[in-house]
Design a protein around this motif. Structure first.
Motif, PDB file in Angstrom:
ATOM      1  N   VAL A  30      30.757  36.951  30.968  1.00  0.00           N
ATOM      2  CA  VAL A  30      31.959  36.118  30.902  1.00  0.00           C
ATOM      3  C   VAL A  30      32.957  36.715  31.889  1.00  0.00           C
ATOM      4  O   VAL A  30      33.350  37.878  31.748  1.00  0.00           O
ATOM      5  CB  VAL A  30      32.570  36.109  29.488  1.00  0.00           C
ATOM      6  N   VAL A  31      33.330  35.957  32.897  1.00  0.00           N
ATOM      7  CA  VAL A  31      34.306  36.430  33.874  1.00  0.00           C
ATOM      8  C   VAL A  31      35.679  35.905  33.446  1.00  0.00           C
ATOM      9  O   VAL A  31      35.935  34.698  33.513  1.00  0.00           O
ATOM     10  CB  VAL A  31      33.978  35.944  35.296  1.00  0.00           C
ATOM     11  N   TRP A  32      36.541  36.788  33.000  1.00  0.00           N
ATOM     12  CA  TRP A  32      37.865  36.415  32.503  1.00  0.00           C
ATOM     13  C   TRP A  32      38.868  36.449  33.658  1.00  0.00           C
ATOM     14  O   TRP A  32      39.125  37.501  34.244  1.00  0.00           O
ATOM     15  CB  TRP A  32      38.295  37.359  31.397  1.00  0.00           C
ATOM     16  N   HIS A  33      39.430  35.285  34.015  1.00  0.00           N
ATOM     17  CA  HIS A  33      40.451  35.192  35.056  1.00  0.00           C
ATOM     18  C   HIS A  33      41.809  35.151  34.365  1.00  0.00           C
ATOM     19  O   HIS A  33      42.125  34.192  33.643  1.00  0.00           O
ATOM     20  CB  HIS A  33      40.248  33.929  35.899  1.00  0.00           C
ATOM     21  N   HIS A  34      42.591  36.188  34.589  1.00  0.00           N
ATOM     22  CA  HIS A  34      43.835  36.366  33.850  1.00  0.00           C
ATOM     23  C   HIS A  34      44.929  35.397  34.301  1.00  0.00           C
ATOM     24  O   HIS A  34      44.888  34.820  35.386  1.00  0.00           O
ATOM     25  CB  HIS A  34      44.323  37.810  33.965  1.00  0.00           C
ATOM     26  N   GLY A  35      45.934  35.259  33.427  1.00  0.00           N
ATOM     27  CA  GLY A  35      47.066  34.398  33.728  1.00  0.00           C
ATOM     28  C   GLY A  35      48.086  35.085  34.615  1.00  0.00           C
ATOM     29  O   GLY A  35      47.845  36.148  35.183  1.00  0.00           O
ATOM     30  N   SER A  36      49.267  34.480  34.715  1.00  0.00           N
ATOM     31  CA  SER A  36      50.317  34.945  35.631  1.00  0.00           C
ATOM     32  C   SER A  36      51.610  35.196  34.833  1.00  0.00           C
ATOM     33  O   SER A  36      52.136  34.262  34.240  1.00  0.00           O
ATOM     34  CB  SER A  36      50.614  33.874  36.697  1.00  0.00           C
ATOM     35  N   PRO A  37      52.150  36.409  34.830  1.00  0.00           N
ATOM     36  CA  PRO A  37      51.607  37.634  35.423  1.00  0.00           C
ATOM     37  C   PRO A  37      50.765  38.377  34.390  1.00  0.00           C
ATOM     38  O   PRO A  37      51.051  38.355  33.196  1.00  0.00           O
ATOM     39  CB  PRO A  37      52.874  38.421  35.752  1.00  0.00           C
ATOM     40  N   GLN A  38      49.742  39.079  34.861  1.00  0.00           N
ATOM     41  CA  GLN A  38      48.896  39.929  34.025  1.00  0.00           C
ATOM     42  C   GLN A  38      48.340  41.052  34.887  1.00  0.00           C
ATOM     43  O   GLN A  38      48.248  40.921  36.116  1.00  0.00           O
ATOM     44  CB  GLN A  38      47.734  39.148  33.411  1.00  0.00           C
ATOM     45  N   SER A  39      47.903  42.119  34.245  1.00  0.00           N
ATOM     46  CA  SER A  39      47.408  43.285  34.969  1.00  0.00           C
ATOM     47  C   SER A  39      45.931  43.179  35.325  1.00  0.00           C
ATOM     48  O   SER A  39      45.444  43.916  36.178  1.00  0.00           O
ATOM     49  CB  SER A  39      47.612  44.545  34.124  1.00  0.00           C
ATOM     50  N   GLY A  40      45.205  42.282  34.645  1.00  0.00           N
ATOM     51  CA  GLY A  40      43.759  42.218  34.810  1.00  0.00           C
ATOM     52  C   GLY A  40      43.015  43.052  33.804  1.00  0.00           C
ATOM     53  O   GLY A  40      41.778  42.978  33.726  1.00  0.00           O
ATOM     54  N   GLU A  41      43.718  43.877  33.022  1.00  0.00           N
ATOM     55  CA  GLU A  41      43.046  44.663  31.990  1.00  0.00           C
ATOM     56  C   GLU A  41      42.472  43.744  30.920  1.00  0.00           C
ATOM     57  O   GLU A  41      43.016  42.667  30.637  1.00  0.00           O
ATOM     58  CB  GLU A  41      44.030  45.656  31.361  1.00  0.00           C
ATOM     59  N   LEU A  42      41.369  44.172  30.329  1.00  0.00           N
ATOM     60  CA  LEU A  42      40.717  43.368  29.308  1.00  0.00           C
ATOM     61  C   LEU A  42      41.578  43.310  28.046  1.00  0.00           C
ATOM     62  O   LEU A  42      42.157  44.308  27.622  1.00  0.00           O
ATOM     63  CB  LEU A  42      39.349  43.953  28.987  1.00  0.00           C
ATOM     64  N   LEU A  43      41.621  42.138  27.439  1.00  0.00           N
ATOM     65  CA  LEU A  43      42.420  41.912  26.241  1.00  0.00           C
ATOM     66  C   LEU A  43      41.528  41.942  25.012  1.00  0.00           C
ATOM     67  O   LEU A  43      40.408  41.418  25.036  1.00  0.00           O
ATOM     68  CB  LEU A  43      43.135  40.566  26.339  1.00  0.00           C
TER      69      LEU A  43
END
Length: 279
Positions: A30-43
């Motif tokens: 599962v490739v999680w594309h983060h929202g804006s703004p986000q760090s990219g760290e896994l939630l």
């Protein structure tokens, strides 16, 4: 402390890209594309949903966020190409591209550009392509606060100036959104607040990319696509989902009438089940 394993990749153009992964190396991804703004760290809710299904989850900090080198003027497609490099480096063979809010366009772009690995796509409250200034009234309609995106129409400098004085409009979130941010998705709220302060350039570049040509056509997304939308969303209104479904060749709409922009993320586990049954 960030969840999962942190990676730093050297991209072909010399930039650094920060990525995270969690789960078995042999599992579907599962490739999680983060929202804006986000760090990219896994939630935590994303990791939990993936782990419960034996899936591996991967996330990358878009250029300008979370330690990834900024790329001014990047398009939506540029960010998707970066994620493709991550998938290649990690040996991912079969993926679901998932994007929440500002991550939605990037998930769709990855599906269009990398059909060799992406077998499905999901957007949760995802932004639709901007139709151009002639059609901007309808595109902005229903947004509680459209100031950032409107300023982005005049370029990065205008978007940066807007960000210097802008304050969050509390009416953007519903009561259910606030409950989600106080509960299961608390880490998302904390990450967004921290990321907005630490990496404002990332959000500037996101917003400018959203209102310019994405660099990829939605009719190139051949994989089955699920468009999940909250009917009460005041950040990305429902008609964005309609625009996406109309443009995507193999899309279906899942409308959750009472959900807002954050509470709609509760649909993620069922969306993962949809992918496994659809493919």
């Amino acid at each position: 402390m960030a969840m999962g394993t942190r990676h730093e990749l050297d991209l072909p153009d010399g930039r650094r890209l920060v990525a995270y992964e969690d789960g078995p190396a042999s599992a579907d991804v599962v490739v999680w594309h983060h929202g804006s703004p986000q760090s990219g760290e896994l939630l935590p809710p994303v990791v939990a949903a993936a782990r419960a299904r034996g899936l591996r989850v991967v996330s990358a900090a878009r250029a300008g966020y979370g330690g990834s080198t900024r790329l001014p003027g990047r398009t939506v497609a540029d960010a998707a190409v970066d994620v493709g490099h991550v998938l290649d480096a990690l040996g991912a063979a079969r993926c679901l591209a998932v994007g929440a809010s500002g991550g939605g366009p990037h998930a769709l772009a990855l599906a269009a550009l990398r059909p060799d690995v992406v077998s499905g796509a999901v957007t949760l409250a995802g932004v639709a392509p901007f139709p151009g200034r002639g059609g901007d009234t309808d595109w902005f309609a229903g947004m509680a606060d459209d100031g950032g995106l409107r300023s982005a129409l005049d370029g990065p400098a205008a978007r940066e100036r807007h960000g210097e004085t802008a304050e969050f409009d509390e009416s953007s979130f519903t009561a259910d959104d606030r409950a989600a941010l106080a509960g299961a998705w608390a880490a998302l709220g904390a990450d967004a607040a921290r990321s907005g302060q630490a990496w404002p350039g990332g959000q500037v570049d996101d917003d400018v990319a959203f209102v310019r040509p994405w660099g990829v056509a939605l009719d190139a997304v051949a994989a089955p696509t699920l468009v999940v939308q909250g009917g009460a969303d005041r950040v990305v209104p429902r008609h964005h989902a309609d625009l996406l479904v109309d443009a995507l060749p193999a899309a279906e709409l899942w409308l959750r009438p009472r959900d807002g922009h954050i509470s709609v993320l509760a649909a993620l586990p069922v969306a993962l089940d949809w992918w496994r049954s659809a493919t």
